[in-house]
Write a protein that holds these residues in place. Structure first.
Motif, mmCIF file in Angstrom:
data_model
loop_
_atom_site.group_PDB
_atom_site.id
_atom_site.type_symbol
_atom_site.label_atom_id
_atom_site.label_comp_id
_atom_site.label_asym_id
_atom_site.label_seq_id
_atom_site.Cartn_x
_atom_site.Cartn_y
_atom_site.Cartn_z
ATOM 1 N N SER A 108 0.809 -1.217 0.000
ATOM 2 C CA SER A 108 0.000 0.000 0.000
ATOM 3 C C SER A 108 0.839 1.263 0.000
ATOM 4 O O SER A 108 0.284 2.369 -0.049
ATOM 5 C CB SER A 108 -0.925 0.007 1.224
ATOM 6 N N SER A 138 -5.433 0.189 1.137
ATOM 7 C CA SER A 138 -4.635 1.077 1.969
ATOM 8 C C SER A 138 -4.632 0.496 3.382
ATOM 9 O O SER A 138 -4.376 -0.696 3.552
ATOM 10 C CB SER A 138 -5.219 2.495 1.942
ATOM 11 N N THR A 142 -3.270 5.007 8.267
ATOM 12 C CA THR A 142 -3.270 6.408 7.858
ATOM 13 C C THR A 142 -3.875 7.312 8.929
ATOM 14 O O THR A 142 -3.701 8.529 8.893
ATOM 15 C CB THR A 142 -4.037 6.570 6.523
ATOM 16 N N HIS A 174 0.590 5.897 4.200
ATOM 17 C CA HIS A 174 -0.178 5.525 2.998
ATOM 18 C C HIS A 174 -0.681 6.730 2.189
ATOM 19 O O HIS A 174 -1.213 6.545 1.093
ATOM 20 C CB HIS A 174 -1.388 4.652 3.341
ATOM 21 N N ARG A 175 -0.536 7.926 2.736
ATOM 22 C CA ARG A 175 -1.149 9.088 2.077
ATOM 23 C C ARG A 175 -0.483 9.427 0.756
ATOM 24 O O ARG A 175 -1.117 9.970 -0.152
ATOM 25 C CB ARG A 175 -1.072 10.279 3.026
ATOM 26 N N ASP A 178 -2.479 7.181 -1.504
ATOM 27 C CA ASP A 178 -3.922 7.466 -1.544
ATOM 28 C C ASP A 178 -4.232 8.758 -2.299
ATOM 29 O O ASP A 178 -5.204 8.828 -3.066
ATOM 30 C CB ASP A 178 -4.473 7.576 -0.120
ATOM 31 N N ILE A 194 -11.065 2.938 -2.199
ATOM 32 C CA ILE A 194 -9.957 2.552 -1.330
ATOM 33 C C ILE A 194 -10.506 1.825 -0.101
ATOM 34 O O ILE A 194 -11.336 2.365 0.630
ATOM 35 C CB ILE A 194 -9.131 3.773 -0.890
ATOM 36 N N PHE A 258 -13.849 5.858 0.317
ATOM 37 C CA PHE A 258 -13.026 5.239 1.354
ATOM 38 C C PHE A 258 -13.908 4.283 2.160
ATOM 39 O O PHE A 258 -14.988 4.674 2.631
ATOM 40 C CB PHE A 258 -12.426 6.288 2.284
#
Length: 354
Positions: A108, A138, A142, A174-175, A178, A194, A258
């Motif tokens: 991820s 993900s 996060t 993970h940003r 993402d 996600i 999400f």
């Protein structure tokens, strides 16, 4: 052993549950590309796809590094296989370009791989005019803070709260993957969804795992078990797939796409104490009480201080959007804790054969 800190978090279990089925006429072939087929989550998702009521309409391609596992996937499971690694960006791009739906179930945090997948989907959109679908994995990592076990938090994230999700800093776990996915959705060449699993646990079962193709063990809890010894989320992917194919206009994507995977809360002290109790029961320890990790031990058992301290962060969320599309997780925190002793036994058996 004692975790460097405590964590309140969510968890996910891969065991089979009843899942929603496609209700529309799925006579046309659905091209699917999946990464991470030999891993824990990817293997669990592939298991569900192969058992799906409309599996005969799926044309599934996977990217696999191991040539022997590739042969098994092709001969025994009828899956198309491209032999290669996630570093083979040209293969990732080509496979994504040839698929209407991409399941990204591997690393991820792999920015180059994600960019290659998005590039392939962008080329597909430009060439065919369709709107390909990306279901990316993900994680609720996060959401973590820097508590280091020193405090709890009252902040709880909901996957229906778009502004709250947008407020997560770009430096969070993970940003960096993402956010480019969100940008791709905003640019209009992909519908991005996600899924964010939490603490992943349990020994996965099924033909792919029995054949030695996919890894039946997760990472988080076994890492703590290894340290101690030395000193049902796949359904959400399928329900989301069915919702995307049957009700695309009612299935959130982009910033409304999400989907948390949680069904309860735990602290890492609970997990560590349960590991200790199981070790005492198995005659592998005399004291069930966790103890602190030193800096050297964090590096030794978790690979880095940062990852080790992750076990002491707060990460609280509610899977409101996931439940809104029909996901009904059945397993509880108690089930997660009960899975620890079998993990210890399996790990010991595996290491004794090595």
């Amino acid at each position: 052993m004692k975790p460097a800190a405590r964590q309140e978090g969510m968890w996910w279990h891969p065991k089979p549950q009843q899942v929603a089925t496609l209700t529309s006429n799925m006579s046309a072939t659905v091209t699917i590309f999946l990464t991470g087929a030999t891993g824990y989550i990817g293997g669990s998702v592939l298991e569900r796809l192969l058992k799906h009521p409309n599996a005969n309409t799926f044309d599934i391609t996977v990217l696999v590094r191991n040539a022997e596992k590739a042969k098994i996937l092709e001969s025994k499971f009828g899956v198309r296989v491209v032999v290669g690694a996630h570093q083979d960006l040209d293969k990732l791009e080509a496979c994504s370009e040839n698929a209407h739906i991409v399941f990204q179930c591997s690393d991820s945090d792999d920015v180059p791989a994600t960019k290659a997948i998005l590039s392939g989907l962008k080329k597909r959109h430009a060439k065919l005019g369709d709107l390909p679908i990306l279901i990316h994995t993900s994680g609720t990592g996060t959401l973590v803070d820097d508590a280091r076990g020193m405090y709890a938090t009252d902040v709880i994230y909901s996957d229906l709260n778009v502004e709250q999700i947008k407020s997560i800093p770009p430096t969070a776990f993970h940003r960096d993957v993402d956010l480019p996915i969100m940008q791709a959705d905003e640019e209009g060449y992909v519908r991005a969804h996600i899924i964010l699993p939490a603490t992943v646990y349990g020994i996965a079962q099924g033909p792919l795992f029995e054949a030695g193709v996919s890894n039946p063990h997760s990472m988080q809890i076994p890492r703590l078990i290894r340290a101690a010894l030395d000193r049902k989320l796949a359904d959400l992917y399928i329900i989301l797939l069915d919702s995307v194919l049957n009700n695309p206009d009612k299935t959130g994507h982009g910033w409304e796409g999400f989907y948390f995977g949680e069904n309860g809360e735990h602290t890492w002290y609970q997990i560590s104490r349960t590991i200790g109790e199981a070790l005492v029961e198995l005659g592998l320890s005399d004291d069930p009480e966790p103890t602190e990790f030193s800096t050297e031990e964090l590096i030794k058992y978790f690979g880095s201080i940062k990852i080790g301290l992750y076990n002491g962060t707060n990460s609280r969320c509610r899977a409101d959007r996931s439940r809104s599309i029909g996901w009904k997780p059945q397993y509880t925190t108690e089930d997660m804790l009960k899975s620890i002793k079998p993990e210890i036994i399996a790990l010991r058996q595996r290491e004794s054969k090595a």
